[in-house]
Design a protein around this motif. Structure first.
Motif, PDB file in Angstrom:
ATOM      1  N   MET A  17      38.657  41.442  33.384  1.00  0.00           N
ATOM      2  CA  MET A  17      39.880  42.181  33.659  1.00  0.00           C
ATOM      3  C   MET A  17      39.595  43.671  33.681  1.00  0.00           C
ATOM      4  SD  MET A  17      42.741  40.100  31.483  1.00  0.00           S
ATOM      5  CE  MET A  17      44.045  41.066  32.244  1.00  0.00           C
ATOM      6  N   GLY A  18      40.499  44.414  34.277  1.00  0.00           N
ATOM      7  CA  GLY A  18      40.266  45.846  34.354  1.00  0.00           C
ATOM      8  C   GLY A  18      41.489  46.619  34.764  1.00  0.00           C
ATOM      9  N   TRP A  19      41.267  47.910  35.001  1.00  0.00           N
ATOM     10  CA  TRP A  19      42.327  48.811  35.435  1.00  0.00           C
ATOM     11  C   TRP A  19      41.856  49.597  36.651  1.00  0.00           C
ATOM     12  CZ3 TRP A  19      47.164  49.077  33.170  1.00  0.00           C
ATOM     13  CH2 TRP A  19      47.313  48.406  31.954  1.00  0.00           C
ATOM     14  N   PHE A  20      42.769  49.759  37.582  1.00  0.00           N
ATOM     15  CA  PHE A  20      42.575  50.615  38.745  1.00  0.00           C
ATOM     16  C   PHE A  20      43.705  51.640  38.739  1.00  0.00           C
ATOM     17  CE2 PHE A  20      39.386  48.551  41.548  1.00  0.00           C
ATOM     18  CZ  PHE A  20      39.142  47.419  40.798  1.00  0.00           C
ATOM     19  N   ARG A  21      43.549  52.662  39.563  1.00  0.00           N
ATOM     20  CA  ARG A  21      44.635  53.629  39.726  1.00  0.00           C
ATOM     21  C   ARG A  21      44.672  54.113  41.168  1.00  0.00           C
ATOM     22  NH1 ARG A  21      42.215  58.715  36.126  1.00  0.00           N
ATOM     23  NH2 ARG A  21      40.573  59.344  37.601  1.00  0.00           N
ATOM     24  N   GLN A  22      45.862  54.564  41.547  1.00  0.00           N
ATOM     25  CA  GLN A  22      46.039  55.077  42.903  1.00  0.00           C
ATOM     26  C   GLN A  22      46.926  56.302  42.862  1.00  0.00           C
ATOM     27  OE1 GLN A  22      47.426  52.177  45.744  1.00  0.00           O
ATOM     28  NE2 GLN A  22      46.602  53.357  47.431  1.00  0.00           N
ATOM     29  N   ALA A  23      46.360  57.420  43.262  1.00  0.00           N
ATOM     30  CA  ALA A  23      47.107  58.670  43.346  1.00  0.00           C
ATOM     31  C   ALA A  23      47.714  58.795  44.736  1.00  0.00           C
ATOM     32  CB  ALA A  23      46.182  59.847  43.062  1.00  0.00           C
ATOM     33  N   PRO A  24      48.769  59.594  44.897  1.00  0.00           N
ATOM     34  CA  PRO A  24      49.403  59.748  46.209  1.00  0.00           C
ATOM     35  C   PRO A  24      48.404  60.209  47.267  1.00  0.00           C
ATOM     36  CG  PRO A  24      50.769  60.710  44.498  1.00  0.00           C
ATOM     37  CD  PRO A  24      49.474  60.345  43.836  1.00  0.00           C
ATOM     38  N   GLY A  25      48.388  59.500  48.380  1.00  0.00           N
ATOM     39  CA  GLY A  25      47.511  59.880  49.476  1.00  0.00           C
ATOM     40  C   GLY A  25      46.061  59.488  49.307  1.00  0.00           C
ATOM     41  N   LYS A  26      45.749  58.794  48.225  1.00  0.00           N
ATOM     42  CA  LYS A  26      44.364  58.393  47.972  1.00  0.00           C
ATOM     43  C   LYS A  26      44.243  56.881  47.898  1.00  0.00           C
ATOM     44  CE  LYS A  26      42.921  62.583  45.546  1.00  0.00           C
ATOM     45  NZ  LYS A  26      42.227  63.119  44.341  1.00  0.00           N
ATOM     46  N   GLU A  27      43.020  56.407  48.013  1.00  0.00           N
ATOM     47  CA  GLU A  27      42.776  54.975  47.904  1.00  0.00           C
ATOM     48  C   GLU A  27      42.786  54.540  46.437  1.00  0.00           C
ATOM     49  OE1 GLU A  27      39.996  54.354  51.895  1.00  0.00           O
ATOM     50  OE2 GLU A  27      39.161  54.012  49.894  1.00  0.00           O
ATOM     51  N   THR A  29      46.773  61.726  36.993  1.00  0.00           N
ATOM     52  CA  THR A  29      48.078  61.304  37.488  1.00  0.00           C
ATOM     53  C   THR A  29      47.921  60.285  38.603  1.00  0.00           C
ATOM     54  OG1 THR A  29      49.146  63.394  36.903  1.00  0.00           O
ATOM     55  CG2 THR A  29      50.180  62.084  38.643  1.00  0.00           C
ATOM     56  N   ALA A  30      48.547  59.119  38.427  1.00  0.00           N
ATOM     57  CA  ALA A  30      48.436  58.024  39.395  1.00  0.00           C
ATOM     58  C   ALA A  30      49.302  56.862  38.937  1.00  0.00           C
ATOM     59  CB  ALA A  30      46.979  57.566  39.514  1.00  0.00           C
ATOM     60  N   GLN A  66      53.494  54.074  36.334  1.00  0.00           N
ATOM     61  CA  GLN A  66      53.236  55.469  36.678  1.00  0.00           C
ATOM     62  C   GLN A  66      52.784  56.256  35.459  1.00  0.00           C
ATOM     63  OE1 GLN A  66      53.546  57.162  39.802  1.00  0.00           O
ATOM     64  NE2 GLN A  66      52.544  58.815  38.659  1.00  0.00           N
ATOM     65  N   VAL A  67      51.708  57.010  35.636  1.00  0.00           N
ATOM     66  CA  VAL A  67      51.245  57.961  34.626  1.00  0.00           C
ATOM     67  C   VAL A  67      51.237  59.337  35.267  1.00  0.00           C
ATOM     68  CG1 VAL A  67      49.303  58.718  33.214  1.00  0.00           C
ATOM     69  CG2 VAL A  67      49.856  56.281  33.366  1.00  0.00           C
ATOM     70  N   THR A  68      51.949  60.272  34.672  1.00  0.00           N
ATOM     71  CA  THR A  68      52.016  61.632  35.191  1.00  0.00           C
ATOM     72  C   THR A  68      51.582  62.600  34.093  1.00  0.00           C
ATOM     73  OG1 THR A  68      53.849  61.038  36.641  1.00  0.00           O
ATOM     74  CG2 THR A  68      53.459  63.380  36.260  1.00  0.00           C
ATOM     75  N   VAL A  69      50.591  63.430  34.409  1.00  0.00           N
ATOM     76  CA  VAL A  69      50.073  64.394  33.453  1.00  0.00           C
ATOM     77  C   VAL A  69      50.360  65.796  33.976  1.00  0.00           C
ATOM     78  CG1 VAL A  69      48.082  65.161  32.126  1.00  0.00           C
ATOM     79  CG2 VAL A  69      48.237  62.764  32.854  1.00  0.00           C
ATOM     80  N   SER A  70      51.139  66.555  33.230  1.00  0.00           N
ATOM     81  CA  SER A  70      51.493  67.911  33.644  1.00  0.00           C
ATOM     82  C   SER A  70      50.626  68.939  32.910  1.00  0.00           C
ATOM     83  CB  SER A  70      52.963  68.180  33.346  1.00  0.00           C
ATOM     84  OG  SER A  70      53.196  68.125  31.953  1.00  0.00           O
ATOM     85  N   LEU A  71      50.567  70.132  33.482  1.00  0.00           N
ATOM     86  CA  LEU A  71      49.779  71.209  32.871  1.00  0.00           C
ATOM     87  C   LEU A  71      50.435  71.712  31.609  1.00  0.00           C
ATOM     88  CD1 LEU A  71      48.741  73.167  36.053  1.00  0.00           C
ATOM     89  CD2 LEU A  71      47.190  72.025  34.452  1.00  0.00           C
TER      90      LEU A  71
END
Length: 122
Positions: free
Chosen positions: A34-44, A91-92, A117-122
Motif C-alpha cells: 500500500m502507499g500514498w500518491f499526491r496530485q497538485a493542480p496542473g500536475k501529474e 499542497t495537493a 486535500q492537504v493545503t500548506v500556507s506560508l
C-alpha cells in the motif's frame, strides 16, 4: 467490495504536521503493498510513499524523505502517513493506493481512495 477511505487532510501552515489515515478492507490491508500518491493542480499524480506487506519496509519519494513516515496497523485496517515539516509545495490532493504487485507508478495501482486535500500556507 474492496475499498480505501482517506481522512485527515486540511489546511496548515508551513512547518506544521498533519496525519493522514487510510482505512482499507481487511483483504487489502493484510495482503497487498500500500502507499500514498499526491496530485497538485496542473500536475501529474506522483508517488509519495509505500509500505510492503510482510516486512513492512517503507520507501519514500526524495521530496518527502526524512519528513514523512508511512506505517501500517493491520489490526486496525489502517495505513497512516505522518507528514512533518510541511512545505507549501506539499499542497495537493493525497490518495491512498493499493496494488496486487508493486506500487511505483499510478498505472500499477489496483485500488484508489477518493483523495483528501492537504493545503500548506506560508
Amino acid at each position: 467490495q474492496e475499498h480505501l477511505v482517506e481522512s485527515g487532510g486540511g489546511l496548515v501552515q508551513a512547518g506544521d504536521s498533519l496525519r493522514l489515515t487510510c482505512t482499507a478492507s481487511a483483504r487489502i490491508i493484510s495482503g497487498y503493498p500500500m502507499g500514498w500518491f499526491r496530485q497538485a493542480p496542473g500536475k501529474e499524480r506522483e508517488f509519495v510513499a509505500r509500505i510492503r506487506w510482510g516486512q513492512n519496509t517503507a520507501e519514500y519519494a526524495d521530496s518527502v524523505k526524512g519528513r514523512f513516515i508511512i506505517s501500517r496497523a493491520s489490526a486496525e485496517n489502517t495505513v497512516t502517513l505522518q507528514m512533518n515539516s510541511l512545505k507549501p509545495e506539499d499542497t495537493a490532493v493525497y490518495y491512498c493506493a493499493a496494488a496486487k504487485f508493486e506500487i511505483g507508478s499510478p498505472s500499477q495501482i489496483d485500488w484508489w481512495g477518493q483523495g483528501t486535500q492537504v493545503t500548506v500556507s506560508l
